[in-house]
Scaffold this motif. Structure first.
Motif, PDB file in Angstrom:
ATOM      1  N   ALA A  66       0.841  -1.205   0.000  1.00 56.99           N
ATOM      2  CA  ALA A  66       0.000   0.000   0.000  1.00 56.99           C
ATOM      3  C   ALA A  66       0.876   1.255   0.000  1.00 56.99           C
ATOM      4  N   ILE A  67       1.972   1.205   0.746  1.00 56.88           N
ATOM      5  CA  ILE A  67       2.911   2.327   0.773  1.00 56.88           C
ATOM      6  C   ILE A  67       3.538   2.520  -0.608  1.00 56.88           C
ATOM      7  N   PHE A  68       3.870   1.405  -1.256  1.00 60.52           N
ATOM      8  CA  PHE A  68       4.447   1.487  -2.607  1.00 60.52           C
ATOM      9  C   PHE A  68       3.485   2.163  -3.577  1.00 60.52           C
ATOM     10  N   GLU A  69       2.210   1.814  -3.486  1.00 64.17           N
ATOM     11  CA  GLU A  69       1.214   2.415  -4.373  1.00 64.17           C
ATOM     12  C   GLU A  69       1.104   3.917  -4.108  1.00 64.17           C
ATOM     13  N   LYS A  70       1.157   4.286  -2.837  1.00 61.99           N
ATOM     14  CA  LYS A  70       1.091   5.705  -2.459  1.00 61.99           C
ATOM     15  C   LYS A  70       2.306   6.458  -3.013  1.00 61.99           C
ATOM     16  N   LEU A  71       3.468   5.845  -2.915  1.00 61.35           N
ATOM     17  CA  LEU A  71       4.685   6.464  -3.438  1.00 61.35           C
ATOM     18  C   LEU A  71       4.610   6.655  -4.946  1.00 61.35           C
ATOM     19  N   LYS A  72       4.067   5.667  -5.634  1.00 63.29           N
ATOM     20  CA  LYS A  72       3.948   5.775  -7.095  1.00 63.29           C
ATOM     21  C   LYS A  72       3.038   6.935  -7.486  1.00 63.29           C
ATOM     22  N   ILE A  73       1.948   7.096  -6.735  1.00 59.24           N
ATOM     23  CA  ILE A  73       1.028   8.209  -7.021  1.00 59.24           C
ATOM     24  C   ILE A  73       1.744   9.542  -6.826  1.00 59.24           C
ATOM     25  N   GLU A  74       2.502   9.646  -5.718  1.00 54.33           N
ATOM     26  CA  GLU A  74       3.250  10.884  -5.445  1.00 54.33           C
ATOM     27  C   GLU A  74       4.280  11.139  -6.535  1.00 54.33           C
ATOM     28  N   LEU A  75       4.889  10.076  -7.006  1.00 59.08           N
ATOM     29  CA  LEU A  75       5.914  10.191  -8.039  1.00 59.08           C
ATOM     30  C   LEU A  75       5.307  10.678  -9.352  1.00 59.08           C
ATOM     31  N   LEU A  76       4.210  10.042  -9.756  1.00 59.09           N
ATOM     32  CA  LEU A  76       3.597  10.364 -11.047  1.00 59.09           C
ATOM     33  C   LEU A  76       2.885  11.715 -11.030  1.00 59.09           C
ATOM     34  N   HIS A 136       4.127  14.186  -9.468  1.00 54.43           N
ATOM     35  CA  HIS A 136       5.241  15.141  -9.323  1.00 54.43           C
ATOM     36  C   HIS A 136       5.234  15.853  -7.975  1.00 54.43           C
ATOM     37  N   HIS A 137       4.757  15.157  -6.934  1.00 54.10           N
ATOM     38  CA  HIS A 137       4.850  15.691  -5.565  1.00 54.10           C
ATOM     39  C   HIS A 137       6.248  15.342  -5.036  1.00 54.10           C
ATOM     40  N   SER A 138       7.239  16.025  -5.572  1.00 53.52           N
ATOM     41  CA  SER A 138       8.632  15.634  -5.334  1.00 53.52           C
ATOM     42  C   SER A 138       9.023  15.669  -3.854  1.00 53.52           C
ATOM     43  N   LYS A 139       8.620  16.697  -3.153  1.00 55.31           N
ATOM     44  CA  LYS A 139       9.010  16.830  -1.742  1.00 55.31           C
ATOM     45  C   LYS A 139       8.409  15.726  -0.895  1.00 55.31           C
ATOM     46  N   GLU A 158       9.369   5.975 -14.712  1.00 56.55           N
ATOM     47  CA  GLU A 158       9.254   6.271 -13.282  1.00 56.55           C
ATOM     48  C   GLU A 158      10.631   6.395 -12.628  1.00 56.55           C
ATOM     49  N   ARG A 159      11.574   5.565 -13.073  1.00 54.26           N
ATOM     50  CA  ARG A 159      12.929   5.654 -12.510  1.00 54.26           C
ATOM     51  C   ARG A 159      13.575   6.988 -12.868  1.00 54.26           C
ATOM     52  N   LEU A 160      13.330   7.487 -14.067  1.00 50.10           N
ATOM     53  CA  LEU A 160      13.895   8.779 -14.466  1.00 50.10           C
ATOM     54  C   LEU A 160      13.400   9.895 -13.554  1.00 50.10           C
ATOM     55  N   LEU A 161      12.170   9.797 -13.084  1.00 52.23           N
ATOM     56  CA  LEU A 161      11.641  10.778 -12.138  1.00 52.23           C
ATOM     57  C   LEU A 161      12.347  10.658 -10.784  1.00 52.23           C
ATOM     58  N   VAL A 162      12.653   9.406 -10.379  1.00 56.73           N
ATOM     59  CA  VAL A 162      13.364   9.193  -9.112  1.00 56.73           C
ATOM     60  C   VAL A 162      14.734   9.864  -9.169  1.00 56.73           C
ATOM     61  N   TYR A 163      15.446   9.714 -10.283  1.00 55.82           N
ATOM     62  CA  TYR A 163      16.758  10.339 -10.420  1.00 55.82           C
ATOM     63  C   TYR A 163      16.644  11.867 -10.342  1.00 55.82           C
ATOM     64  N   LYS A 164      15.498  12.374 -10.755  1.00 62.45           N
ATOM     65  CA  LYS A 164      15.291  13.829 -10.746  1.00 62.45           C
ATOM     66  C   LYS A 164      15.007  14.341  -9.336  1.00 62.45           C
TER      67      LYS A 164
END
Length: 449
Positions: free
Chosen positions: A6-16, A18-21, A46-52
């Protein structure tokens, strides 16, 4: 879905979204192992966003958890800007960094090394020179060593300053002016002793170390036997080079166990090729060998064709006897290899053989009586029951003995006992079982019919 997913799904939503902070905050709250799991589920975009959103140092701990997949990490590095990738590698532990760079293409390797500080690049190049599966290839150079003439207070201050850069501080190594390893102390030793006490008064001089060219299986045995968290690595002049930590040894033990298991099946566990022809090339020699050994079984049966012509029901029980004997032989093989892996010698080896002889006799008798009883009630034929029961007992006893003796003999000859694999023992027990079965049948039929 468990809480982590569930945490992983939440993180993916934040990532996509662009809630970077928020993503950075929640990601860094995860355990490094879970960070690695999450990262492994991401797509390239998605990984490219993580690097950003994450600094290289922040992602380095995550990549330390992915160190058992250097080829995969090498692909990830191709997605990054060289400067970002070099900074990330600099933030990883030395041993993991070297493993990954060992899997990188030469052109990419040179580019990454050019972005590193000269000192860091030279250190990595030195680690890459070691042969795979040796102490040098496993070790990390991130450890804490103190001078022999230093005091407890000075050593404690040094530990405080260097602890964040060391892979472990469970042991503090003591060296002389030539950087030779002469002792070891623990953090507990530093805490319980007064600041003005000299290290040389409290250090343990009975230090167990390994050479940089020592094989990883021997190192694993030492760490297991001594219950070490880490073990120092030295060169031929006893100069301190690095340490090997228990987490790396656990990986070694898992790898060796997987290899031994696969070799018992006559395959290579490291052969992960998706090309069917490569798989065929690596497996066919063993299968052809087993095929010709199997032909010997067929030839043995053909020699008793006249017995089968007179008493055809014997054919029904051939696979029953050979299969049961093969299983018994494989069990003995596994026990023998396990005992040999624990370096049991002399009396222990004799006890192993004696134990398996007694075990073979008891299992053979019990199994023989059981099958005799079944055949007596099923076929209403006592002679057939005696033949099959006696053959079963004899075949299991011989299979047990063969499964124990062959790996012991191979080790005495300087060969790897694991080569005496399950299929080989099973095929060998097939031949002996058939010989026992039909010889008993020939004697019984000659006397009762």
């Amino acid at each position: 879905m468990d809480n982590t997913q569930a945490i992983f799904e939440k993180l993916k939503i934040e990532l996509l979204k662009h809630h970077s902070k928020k993503f950075k905050e929640d990601f860094l709250d995860l355990h490094n192992y879970d960070q690695g799991r999450f990262f492994g589920e991401l797509t390239r975009e998605e990984r490219l966003l993580v690097y950003k959103y994450l600094d290289p140092d922040e992602l380095a701990d995550t990549f330390d958890e992915l160190d058992d997949e250097p080829d995969l990490i090498a692909e990830y590095l191709d997605e990054m800007a060289p400067s970002y990738a070099a900074a990330l590698l600099n933030g990883m532990y030395d041993d993991n960094e070297a493993d990954i760079l060992g899997a990188v293409r030469n052109d990419k390797l040179h580019k990454l090394l050019s972005y590193m500080q000269p000192v860091d690049a030279a250190r990595v190049r030195q680690l890459l020179k070691y042969e795979e599966k040796t102490a040098g290839a496993l070790m990390t150079t991130e450890f804490i060593s103190v001078a022999v003439d230093t005091t407890v207070g000075s050593a404690m201050n040094q530990v405080k300053q260097e602890a964040q850069y060391a892979e472990t501080i469970s042991y503090i190594y003591v060296v002389n002016e030539s950087n030779q390893l002469i002792g070891v102390i623990s953090v507990k030793d530093l805490i319980v002793n007064p600041d003005d006490v000299f290290i040389k008064r409290i250090m343990n001089t009975n230090v167990v170390s390994v050479r940089d060219d020592e094989d990883q299986t021997e190192i694993a045995a030492q760490i297991r036997d001594y219950n070490f968290i880490a073990i120092p690595v030295v060169d031929e002049r006893n100069k301190m080079l690095g340490i090997i930590t228990v987490d790396d040894i656990i990986d070694v033990i898992d790898e060796e166990s997987a290899q031994d298991y696969s070799r018992l099946a006559g395959v290579n566990s490291e052969d992960m090729s998706e090309n069917p022809w490569k798989a065929v090339k690596s497996r066919i020699p063993w299968l052809v060998t087993m095929l010709f050994l199997g032909l010997i079984s067929a030839m043995v049966i053909s020699q008793f064709q006249n017995v089968l012509d007179k008493f055809g029901v014997l054919a029904v029980f051939i696979t029953l006897i050979t299969g049961t004997a093969g299983n018994a032989g494989t069990q003995s093989l596994a026990v023998a290899i396990r005992r040999l892996a624990n370096d049991e010698e002399g009396d222990s080896v004799f006890k192993l053989i004696l134990n398996e002889v007694i075990t073979g006799i008891l299992i053979g008798l019990l199994t023989g009586i059981a099958i005799f009883t079944v055949i007596l009630f099923w076929q209403k034929n006592m002679v057939l029951g005696i033949i099959v029961g006696a053959a079963m007992s004899g075949a299991i006893f011989v299979a047990n003995l063969v499964g124990t003796l062959i790996p012991i003999i191979m080790e005495k000859l300087g060969m790897d006992p694991v080569v005496a694999s399950g299929p080989f023992i099973s095929t060998l027990s097939d031949i002996t079982s058939i010989l026992i079965y039909f010889n008993i049948a020939t004697i019984c039929l000659a006397n009762f019919y």
